[in-house]
Design a protein around this motif. Structure first.
Motif, PDB file in Angstrom:
ATOM      1  N   VAL A 192       8.010   0.901  -2.505  1.00  0.00           N
ATOM      2  CA  VAL A 192       6.940  -0.012  -2.121  1.00  0.00           C
ATOM      3  C   VAL A 192       5.663   0.782  -1.901  1.00  0.00           C
ATOM      4  O   VAL A 192       5.701   1.907  -1.370  1.00  0.00           O
ATOM      5  CB  VAL A 192       7.307  -0.829  -0.858  1.00  0.00           C
ATOM      6  N   PHE A 193       4.538   0.220  -2.339  1.00  0.00           N
ATOM      7  CA  PHE A 193       3.241   0.887  -2.212  1.00  0.00           C
ATOM      8  C   PHE A 193       2.198  -0.111  -1.736  1.00  0.00           C
ATOM      9  O   PHE A 193       2.153  -1.255  -2.192  1.00  0.00           O
ATOM     10  CB  PHE A 193       2.798   1.476  -3.563  1.00  0.00           C
ATOM     11  N   GLY A 194       1.379   0.333  -0.809  1.00  0.00           N
ATOM     12  CA  GLY A 194       0.223  -0.413  -0.361  1.00  0.00           C
ATOM     13  C   GLY A 194      -0.915   0.554  -0.135  1.00  0.00           C
ATOM     14  O   GLY A 194      -0.780   1.765  -0.343  1.00  0.00           O
ATOM     15  N   GLN A 195      -2.025   0.041   0.306  1.00  0.00           N
ATOM     16  CA  GLN A 195      -3.167   0.923   0.545  1.00  0.00           C
ATOM     17  C   GLN A 195      -3.039   1.714   1.842  1.00  0.00           C
ATOM     18  O   GLN A 195      -3.910   2.534   2.140  1.00  0.00           O
ATOM     19  CB  GLN A 195      -4.462   0.114   0.522  1.00  0.00           C
ATOM     20  N   ASN A 196      -1.951   1.481   2.580  1.00  0.00           N
ATOM     21  CA  ASN A 196      -1.664   2.329   3.732  1.00  0.00           C
ATOM     22  C   ASN A 196      -0.534   3.315   3.437  1.00  0.00           C
ATOM     23  O   ASN A 196      -0.084   4.030   4.328  1.00  0.00           O
ATOM     24  CB  ASN A 196      -1.313   1.485   4.962  1.00  0.00           C
ATOM     25  N   THR A 197      -0.082   3.357   2.179  1.00  0.00           N
ATOM     26  CA  THR A 197       0.916   4.345   1.774  1.00  0.00           C
ATOM     27  C   THR A 197       0.252   5.706   1.644  1.00  0.00           C
ATOM     28  O   THR A 197      -0.829   5.830   1.057  1.00  0.00           O
ATOM     29  CB  THR A 197       1.559   3.953   0.431  1.00  0.00           C
ATOM     30  N   ARG A 198       0.889   6.708   2.170  1.00  0.00           N
ATOM     31  CA  ARG A 198       0.316   8.051   2.118  1.00  0.00           C
ATOM     32  C   ARG A 198       0.046   8.460   0.672  1.00  0.00           C
ATOM     33  O   ARG A 198       0.919   8.356  -0.199  1.00  0.00           O
ATOM     34  CB  ARG A 198       1.269   9.058   2.758  1.00  0.00           C
ATOM     35  N   GLY A 199      -1.167   8.911   0.414  1.00  0.00           N
ATOM     36  CA  GLY A 199      -1.557   9.343  -0.918  1.00  0.00           C
ATOM     37  C   GLY A 199      -2.221   8.282  -1.765  1.00  0.00           C
ATOM     38  O   GLY A 199      -2.811   8.589  -2.800  1.00  0.00           O
ATOM     39  N   VAL A 200      -2.125   7.012  -1.333  1.00  0.00           N
ATOM     40  CA  VAL A 200      -2.797   5.936  -2.050  1.00  0.00           C
ATOM     41  C   VAL A 200      -4.228   5.838  -1.538  1.00  0.00           C
ATOM     42  O   VAL A 200      -4.454   5.726  -0.334  1.00  0.00           O
ATOM     43  CB  VAL A 200      -2.066   4.589  -1.858  1.00  0.00           C
ATOM     44  N   PRO A 201      -5.226   5.892  -2.413  1.00  0.00           N
ATOM     45  CA  PRO A 201      -6.622   5.857  -1.955  1.00  0.00           C
ATOM     46  C   PRO A 201      -6.959   4.559  -1.241  1.00  0.00           C
ATOM     47  O   PRO A 201      -6.364   3.509  -1.490  1.00  0.00           O
ATOM     48  CB  PRO A 201      -7.422   5.979  -3.259  1.00  0.00           C
ATOM     49  N   GLY A 202      -7.933   4.636  -0.339  1.00  0.00           N
ATOM     50  CA  GLY A 202      -8.429   3.453   0.351  1.00  0.00           C
ATOM     51  C   GLY A 202      -7.694   3.192   1.649  1.00  0.00           C
ATOM     52  O   GLY A 202      -6.940   4.025   2.152  1.00  0.00           O
ATOM     53  N   ALA A 203      -7.906   2.012   2.181  1.00  0.00           N
ATOM     54  CA  ALA A 203      -7.283   1.607   3.437  1.00  0.00           C
ATOM     55  C   ALA A 203      -6.843   0.158   3.323  1.00  0.00           C
ATOM     56  O   ALA A 203      -7.520  -0.664   2.705  1.00  0.00           O
ATOM     57  CB  ALA A 203      -8.275   1.760   4.605  1.00  0.00           C
ATOM     58  N   ALA A 204      -5.686  -0.136   3.894  1.00  0.00           N
ATOM     59  CA  ALA A 204      -5.177  -1.501   3.881  1.00  0.00           C
ATOM     60  C   ALA A 204      -5.980  -2.349   4.852  1.00  0.00           C
ATOM     61  O   ALA A 204      -6.084  -2.032   6.035  1.00  0.00           O
ATOM     62  CB  ALA A 204      -3.701  -1.511   4.259  1.00  0.00           C
ATOM     63  N   GLU A 205      -6.564  -3.425   4.346  1.00  0.00           N
ATOM     64  CA  GLU A 205      -7.361  -4.325   5.170  1.00  0.00           C
ATOM     65  C   GLU A 205      -6.918  -5.764   4.927  1.00  0.00           C
ATOM     66  O   GLU A 205      -6.488  -6.114   3.823  1.00  0.00           O
ATOM     67  CB  GLU A 205      -8.848  -4.175   4.829  1.00  0.00           C
ATOM     68  N   ARG A 206      -7.069  -6.557   5.950  1.00  0.00           N
ATOM     69  CA  ARG A 206      -6.657  -7.946   5.853  1.00  0.00           C
ATOM     70  C   ARG A 206      -7.355  -8.636   4.676  1.00  0.00           C
ATOM     71  O   ARG A 206      -8.558  -8.487   4.474  1.00  0.00           O
ATOM     72  CB  ARG A 206      -6.993  -8.666   7.163  1.00  0.00           C
ATOM     73  N   ASN A 207      -6.558  -9.362   3.887  1.00  0.00           N
ATOM     74  CA  ASN A 207      -7.032 -10.163   2.755  1.00  0.00           C
ATOM     75  C   ASN A 207      -7.549  -9.349   1.576  1.00  0.00           C
ATOM     76  O   ASN A 207      -8.202  -9.892   0.685  1.00  0.00           O
ATOM     77  CB  ASN A 207      -8.103 -11.170   3.184  1.00  0.00           C
ATOM     78  N   ASP A 208      -7.224  -8.047   1.510  1.00  0.00           N
ATOM     79  CA  ASP A 208      -7.538  -7.278   0.306  1.00  0.00           C
ATOM     80  C   ASP A 208      -6.706  -7.770  -0.882  1.00  0.00           C
ATOM     81  O   ASP A 208      -7.126  -7.690  -2.028  1.00  0.00           O
ATOM     82  CB  ASP A 208      -7.256  -5.790   0.515  1.00  0.00           C
ATOM     83  N   SER A 209      -5.490  -8.236  -0.610  1.00  0.00           N
ATOM     84  CA  SER A 209      -4.574  -8.755  -1.641  1.00  0.00           C
ATOM     85  C   SER A 209      -4.212  -7.698  -2.680  1.00  0.00           C
ATOM     86  O   SER A 209      -4.272  -7.934  -3.889  1.00  0.00           O
ATOM     87  CB  SER A 209      -5.158  -9.996  -2.320  1.00  0.00           C
ATOM     88  N   PHE A 210      -3.835  -6.530  -2.193  1.00  0.00           N
ATOM     89  CA  PHE A 210      -3.328  -5.484  -3.082  1.00  0.00           C
ATOM     90  C   PHE A 210      -2.051  -5.998  -3.767  1.00  0.00           C
ATOM     91  O   PHE A 210      -1.159  -6.533  -3.122  1.00  0.00           O
ATOM     92  CB  PHE A 210      -3.016  -4.222  -2.271  1.00  0.00           C
ATOM     93  N   GLY A 211      -1.972  -5.828  -5.078  1.00  0.00           N
ATOM     94  CA  GLY A 211      -0.833  -6.341  -5.832  1.00  0.00           C
ATOM     95  C   GLY A 211      -1.064  -7.717  -6.416  1.00  0.00           C
ATOM     96  O   GLY A 211      -0.152  -8.295  -7.009  1.00  0.00           O
TER      97      GLY A 211
END
Length: 457
Positions: A371-390
């Motif tokens: 599983v990968f999100g923008q809060n996964t180590r090494g993934v650029p950026g930052a996980a933010e509400r309503n970004d809708s990654f994926g």
């Protein structure tokens, strides 16, 4: 694809997506196999990624839209080696039009038989034409209008020449679809826009559906491409329709397969040489697999379902995760068997994640899932509400190493600008080493509320 076509499915500003078709890639070898021609616009042997930005302002016209192509190379995609294509581009027919949403859907393949993939860019306006932009040794250039809003490519008659399925469709926002007129264009396609022949496709049924995307693959192993379509079927629902090829043409499969609610893809997830149908049921937080065979898809007793509650799959099923909103199929590990990327853009209050399930000789499995999100180590950026990654995903081998890489969109990044993240495939799965993230601004294109990445192919 995470659709911009209606507002009936999500509480977020844009709606439930349709599928992104994954592309199976060749097994790794010491000779570094070339990318399939259908993915290679400039003939250098590396797969290239097409990105739609249908909400972009072009020529002062909001929502005019464009498509961007990042060319592949020895180190994967390049954001400096690129082509930006809009109605304002020299050689492209027409001019920017407000809310035309050029780039809402794309397909690709060598339509004229010259050895270079061509790009067909669709629109979000029922009255606007698609454009085929021609591949060549220096990349994409020129353009020819096609009387369609969106298209799919495949060798539907098995003669070795790529054919085109062209759709003129509506974009209903209410209960009733406007309907679709569909035509099969026999290849090769001349650069004047003239095919070898034209044949109507399923007019009695498609007149009740707004077809917006789909894909191709050989389900029954007869050497002909079968056609998968996804679209709006009325009353707020999305659905898919499968056509199997044969000597008499394409025949719809009217029952006996999981239709899903919009996301669907074809790929060989058990390595038997037959494409399997992967369908997303985002309303139910699951995906389903129907396996291909010489007689077509297996019966319902052979279907398999997967969710975030499947053993080995990270996370847990929760309402509004939207697991299955987007799908893509491709061989990440290089074992000759396709894997599946599943977008769950509603995860964690809309931060979004992508789950990756592995194919095996016994079929798709949760074992070894990632599983990968923008809060996964090494993934650029930052996980933010309503970004809708994926919200949109695509698997293709941009580095010509026999491993499919993942491209995933955070559609609402920066208040709707959109951004695409690319993770490289390895024998062990996807890795974050050398991860790449870019948006419209980073590639020198219009970026404000562009919905960059609404389409990936």
């Amino acid at each position: 694809m995470f659709s911009l076509r209606s507002q009936a499915r999500w509480a977020l500003p844009l709606t439930l997506g349709l599928a992104a078709l994954g592309v199976a890639v060749p097994q790794a070898s010491a000779t570094r196999p070339s990318a399939p021609v259908r993915d290679d616009f400039n003939g250098d042997g590396y797969a290239d990624l097409a990105v739609g930005a249908p909400r972009a302002t072009v020529g002062g016209q909001s929502g005019a839209g464009y498509a961007a192509v990042m060319y592949g190379g020895p180190h994967g995609l390049s954001t400096t080696h690129r082509t930006i294509i809009s109605r304002a581009t020299t050689g492209v027919p027409g001019s920017p039009v407000k809310n035309q949403r050029f780039g809402l859907q794309v397909s690709k393949g060598d339509l004229d038989g010259d050895g270079y993939a061509d790009l067909v860019i669709g629109t979000g306006s029922a009255s606007a034409d698609a454009v085929v932009v021609w591949g060549g040794p220096h990349g994409l250039s020129g353009g020819t209008s096609l009387p369609a809003t969106d298209t799919q490519t495949g060798d539907f008659d098995g003669d070795g020449r790529l054919d085109l399925a062209a759709f003129r469709t509506g974009f209903a926002t209410g209960d009733d679809p406007h309907g679709t007129t569909a035509t099969l264009w026999k290849g090769p396609l001349k650069r004047s826009g003239t095919p070898a022949a034209r044949t109507p496709l399923d007019p009695d049924h498609l007149k009740w559906i707004d077809i917006h995307d789909g894909g191709t693959g050989d389900v029954n192993g007869d050497g002909r491409a079968d056609l998968l379509l996804t679209g709006y079927c009325g009353d707020g629902s999305h659905c898919s329709r499968l056509y199997l090829s044969g000597p008499s043409g394409l025949t719809p499969v009217t029952d006996g397969y999981p239709g899903g609610d919009g996301a669907a893809a074809l790929g060989d997830v058990n390595g038997d040489g037959h494409a399997d149908l992967v369908s997303g049921f985002a309303d139910d937080e699951r995906i389903s697999v129907a396996y291909g065979s010489p007689s077509g898809l297996g019966g319902q007793d052979t279907w398999q379902s997967y969710s975030q509650d499947t053993p080995g799959v990270p996370g847990a099923t929760e309402p509004s995760d939207r697991f299955g909103t987007s799908l893509s199929v491709g061989d990440i590990t290089g074992d000759g068997i396709d894997d599946v990327a599943v977008g769950a853009p509603g995860e964690n209050d809309g931060e979004g994640v992508v789950d990756v399930l592995r194919g095996s000789g016994s079929g798709l499995t949760g074992t070894g899932a990632q599983v990968f999100g923008q809060n996964t180590r090494g993934v650029p950026g930052a996980a933010e509400r309503n970004d809708s990654f994926g919200a949109t995903v695509a698997l293709l081998d941009t580095g010509r190493d026999g491993h499919a890489d993942l491209a995933a969109t955070a559609l609402f990044e920066d208040a709707g600008n959109g951004a695409v993240t690319v993770l490289q495939g390895r024998a062990t799965g996807l890795v974050t080493d050398g991860a790449l993230a870019f948006g419209g601004r980073g590639v020198g294109a219009p970026y404000t509320k562009a919905a960059f990445g609404a389409e990936l192919k």
